[in-house]
Design a protein around this motif. Structure first.
Motif, short mmCIF file in Angstrom:
data_model
loop_
_atom_site.label_atom_id
_atom_site.label_comp_id
_atom_site.label_asym_id
_atom_site.label_seq_id
_atom_site.Cartn_x
_atom_site.Cartn_y
_atom_site.Cartn_z
N CYS A 185 41.45 53.20 37.35
CA CYS A 185 40.56 53.27 36.19
C CYS A 185 40.17 54.73 36.02
O CYS A 185 39.25 55.24 36.67
N ALA B 170 34.57 48.57 40.96
CA ALA B 170 35.64 49.25 41.71
C ALA B 170 35.42 49.15 43.22
O ALA B 170 34.30 49.02 43.70
N THR C 121 34.75 54.51 44.03
CA THR C 121 34.54 55.41 42.90
C THR C 121 34.53 56.81 43.51
O THR C 121 34.23 56.99 44.69
N ILE D 297 40.96 48.63 43.40
CA ILE D 297 40.57 49.25 42.13
C ILE D 297 39.88 50.57 42.42
O ILE D 297 38.87 50.62 43.13
N ALA E 88 38.08 53.94 40.66
CA ALA E 88 37.47 54.35 39.37
C ALA E 88 36.88 55.75 39.48
O ALA E 88 36.18 56.08 40.45
#
Ligand code: 13P
Ligand code: SF4
Length: 309
Positions: free
Chosen positions: A62, A38, A41, A24, A26
């Protein structure tokens, strides 16, 4: 109760992530809970590099569409998911490939530098791509005698022109969120916190940048705050970054220059949508191969040219 529900959602995401072999990513403007969950990031440049280097099969992006598209261009063998299909960027929509082709026709010998906040088709028509973190270095690397077309953000372009001393042909695009921050906002915040350092994103207007202390991408703001001895900062960018600034610097105070600086598209991503995305493997972001290959050339140049530390 709320906390417990939140915990359950996070557990569900962790489980689905393992099942799908997903990572993930972000952006710094994402809601705090999304940034917290996440794997990485960062700013647009950092996330593009992560997307091009990850071993995971699936990337849940994201952020907004152009970011997921960038990941799909750089890592075509991966499945790239955007949890909310309508999360776009109004600035990226301010120039079409057709409009850029027209501009190129009017300036046949020019090089085109496009901000990563643009569509895959526009990237495919460009020579170089850049983010706000390395736009200055990208333009500096180009031959001095070349005319440069800079699209679509006029405000980032103005900042680059000033830092490099180069004359750029600017496209009149802008970020609908950053232009909400005014010089009056900065003046009012300075009056309230006279000892604070004002960190401003180059997407802000020129008058706002003129009354600021530091002009930085979101990733650079995080680095600057970590190294600085200042104890108070006024932040002139989308307010999502304040979550991570506070988390990384618990002793320091951060104040938004304007509470209106909220990007509605960035805030469309929720925990439920991340779960839906992993469960249904939606929304898959793909780019037609012919466009992808051309766009990748300008993006490869972007990820190679790193900003000065
Ligand atoms: P950076 O991630 O380059 O700071 O970009 C800001 C932005 O507006 C992304 O949409
Ligand atoms: Fe686009 Fe501005 Fe939102 Fe970034 S903050 S995604 S540039 S509208």
């Amino acid at each position: 109760m709320r906390y417990k529900m939140h915990e359950q959602l996070i557990k569900q995401i962790e489980k689905l992530k393992a099942e799908r072999d997903a990572v993930i990513l972000a952006h710094n403007y994402q809601p705090g809970e999304i940034q917290d969950l996440a794997d990485f990031t960062g700013d647009s440049l950092g996330l593009s590099i992560q997307a091009s280097e990850t071993d995971a099969d699936v990337i849940v992006f994201c952020g907004v569409r152009f970011m997921a598209e960038t990941a799909a261009i750089l890592s075509p063998e991966k499945t790239v998911l955007l949890p909310e299909k309508s999360a776009g960027c109004p600035m990226a929509d301010m120039i079409t490939a057709e409009q850029l082709r027209q501009l190129k026709q009017e300036n046949p010998d020019a090089l085109v530098v496009c901000y990563v906040n643009s569509s895959a088709e526009v990237k495919a028509e460009s020579d170089y791509c850049c983010t706000s973190a390395n736009a200055v270095e990208v333009v500096k690397s180009l031959p001095e005698d070349k005319r440069i077309l800079f699209v679509p953000d006029q405000h980032l372009g103005q900042f680059v022109a000033e830092r490099t001393g180069r004359k750029l042909v600017l496209w009149p695009g802008y970020c609908t969120t950053h232009v909400l921050i005014t010089t009056d906002d900065i003046k009012a915040a300075r009056a309230k916190y006279p000892d604070a350092v004002v960190m401003t994103h180059p997407e802000c207007t020129e008058p706002v940048k003129d009354v600021s202390d530091e002009l930085l991408s979101t990733g650079q703001m995080l680095k600057f705050a970590a190294r600085s001895t200042a104890k108070r900062f006024i932040i002139a960018t989308e307010i999502g970054i304040i979550h991570t600034l506070k988390k990384q610097n618990p002793e320091t105070e951060f104040f938004p220059a304007s509470d209106r600086a909220i990007c509605p598209n960035m805030k469309k991503i929720t925990l439920d949508k991340v779960i839906g995305s992993l469960q249904e493997m939606q929304y898959k972001i793909t780019v037609p191969e012919e466009i992808r290959i051309k766009a990748k050339k300008s993006l490869d140049r972007m990820v190679e040219i790193l900003p000065e530390e």
